[in-house]
Design an enzyme around this catalytic site. Sequence first.
Site, PDB file in Angstrom:
ATOM      1  N   ASP A   1       0.859  -1.187   0.000  1.00  0.00           N
ATOM      2  CA  ASP A   1       0.000   0.000   0.000  1.00  0.00           C
ATOM      3  C   ASP A   1       0.900   1.244   0.000  1.00  0.00           C
ATOM      4  OD1 ASP A   1      -2.184   1.684   0.045  1.00  0.00           O
ATOM      5  OD2 ASP A   1      -3.188   0.706   1.714  1.00  0.00           O
TER       6      ASP A   1
ATOM      7  N   GLU B   1     -10.473   6.706   5.147  1.00  0.00           N
ATOM      8  CA  GLU B   1      -9.410   6.062   5.944  1.00  0.00           C
ATOM      9  C   GLU B   1      -9.448   6.561   7.401  1.00  0.00           C
ATOM     10  OE1 GLU B   1      -5.734   5.347   3.827  1.00  0.00           O
ATOM     11  OE2 GLU B   1      -6.703   5.723   1.911  1.00  0.00           O
TER      12      GLU B   1
HETATM   13  C1  BGC Z   1      -5.245   3.153   0.531  1.00  0.00           C
HETATM   14  C2  BGC Z   1      -5.464   2.116  -0.567  1.00  0.00           C
HETATM   15  C3  BGC Z   1      -5.371   2.746  -1.929  1.00  0.00           C
HETATM   16  C4  BGC Z   1      -4.054   3.467  -2.059  1.00  0.00           C
HETATM   17  C5  BGC Z   1      -3.841   4.110  -3.421  1.00  0.00           C
HETATM   18  C6  BGC Z   1      -4.039   4.021   0.260  1.00  0.00           C
HETATM   19  O1  BGC Z   1      -4.028   5.126   1.118  1.00  0.00           O
HETATM   20  O2  BGC Z   1      -5.090   2.494   1.761  1.00  0.00           O
HETATM   21  O3  BGC Z   1      -6.719   1.502  -0.380  1.00  0.00           O
HETATM   22  O4  BGC Z   1      -5.517   1.766  -2.917  1.00  0.00           O
HETATM   23  O5  BGC Z   1      -3.987   4.482  -1.061  1.00  0.00           O
HETATM   24  O6  BGC Z   1      -4.639   5.203  -3.621  1.00  0.00           O
END
Ligand code: BGC
Length: 606
Positions: free
Chosen positions: A279, A475
């Site tokens: 990630d 998030e």
């Molecule tokens: C998230 C992911 C996402 C990634 C790319 C991260 O902050 O946890 O779910 O795919 O960013 O945007």
Amino acid sequence: MSAPTLPRPTAPAAVEERVEAILARLRLEEKLGQMMMGERASTTPDDVRSHHIGAVLSGSGSVPGANAPADWVALNDALWAASTDATDGRAAIPLLYAVDAVHGHANVRGATIFPHHIGLGAARDPALIERLARVCAREVLATGLDWNFAPTLAVVQNVQWGRTYESFSDDPALVAAYAEAFVRGMQGTLDDDGVVACAKHWIGDGATNEGIDQGDAVLSPEALEQTHLPPYLAALRAGVLTVMVSFNSVNGIKCHAHGALLTGLLKERLGFSGLVVSDWDGVDQVADDLDEAIVRAVNAGVDMIMCAADWRRRLIGLAAGVASGAIPMARIDDAVRRILRVKVRAGLLDRVRPAERPWADSETFGSAAHRAVAREAVRRSLVLLQHNDDVLPLRPGQRILVAGKHADDVSHQCGGFSAAWQGTHGNDAIVGGTSIWQGIRTVSPDATLSVDGSAADPQRHDVAVVVIGEMPYAEGMGDIRPGGWITPPLPGGLFTVNLEPYGTTLQLASRHPEDLATIEAIRAKGIPVVAILLSGRPVLIDRELAASQAFIAAWLPGSEGAGVADVLFGAHDVTGVLPLDWPATAPAPDGRAPIRFPRGFGLTLR
Ligand code: BGC
């Protein structure tokens, strides 16, 4: 536009032969470049050419040009041309371009935006999910891109978690059924009509203590097997080509450094042969020293490193790890083999340039047909929690007041991961959809809008629809942390990104007293209220329930607010049922709470 003629997918033996043939020709720097994923804003076509970058992503809200499909096609076309430039004996390996089309291709202006996962869980219909994923794949293909960081397969255990809305349900069986349908719909037959799917976030993201995003999930072997694994087994069965590692830890070990989970369980025991992507700078979190972190993550099983901005620094770290012998060459070969396998299986090596692909810039993007599928999903995601005095269905002849801060706000309907990472506000950023108010007004042209409800007048209004709820978030910024904003330290000196959370209580009346005030002011005038809650999760709503006649949980419905009117006026019955338990009080640290409405609950009108 009719479907283009599709080639047959390559058979596995031929895939392996092709992968080995390419791998045998690659120089070390080409292999290491393939393992890097750079972000659009910091990765130019020249970078891709000179460093053999394997993949590029757009973080949420990171968009090219005027953010029309043609801008995206042009961007990937330029990157693709750089990646396939075979001059000077370079290997021509097309790059993969990835986005977070988690509820539609919601970064792109004019996309069809679906309800977030949690709302889809209320429909309990895997066939609907497959259709949505197909539509979403077509919109991703219209922008010339290859890879979608979806579906999220979290099985949420604590609704205080800010990513609750990315989880379909707290029921592993439902998440598993949806996982399979989503991957089938997204990847199709893995050719010009398919988009590479990504099962995320491996694993236990929905189970962290106190629901703290990126925190520690204390999981028994049984909880892992019975609750969190089934969705991944289903996604693997459906042939998902990629898996994203989770930011969280499991039993005190960061997933990004968890060899037993990444290599032992996922790759060896389950036989996953695709690629594991980290990630967003998630590798950085596994050790204080970045070089050490890269070594640990790659040795644990990370095949591709997602970089927020500075991919150069991470490429240097990777090369240093190989030069010192800390990362065995066999591990590099395994990672690159997996990356190549995904590219070959996805048909990428045989595709023409993005600008010439069958669906590129096609008019299906944001089309009426696509929006009709999203609208169906909206009406099927609605859950009727309370219904008194026969206020529903509304009748077009009634004099309707529409109120509440979310009544005429398409952005608020969409929530996070829509136009911007944390979502946005108003009706301008997201084009082509309808607000809930616009949907009601189409059926009942004499309805009145008064956001704060001050225009409520018993002489002029028979009934009020009041649209209330949470503001957009994504998030950790959606976390509810009863203990305040301090993130408890993780075992072993590991850290988590400390994002400012949404608040300290799930109680809607405390976080958003304006909603209760609007409902109560209208009720005080003797007008019955139908409350519609927009939220990424269950919230505590006893006072709002007590003040209204009818109450509908609408989750985060996306761009097609008209789907709400379809149910309010009885054109369709309300059929959604709760995808998870709705707590009566704030949950304990493990997420447990007395239940106000159980999973599966939902009233109907017929
Ligand atoms: C998230 C992911 C996402 C990634 C790319 C991260 O902050 O946890 O779910 O795919 O960013 O945007």
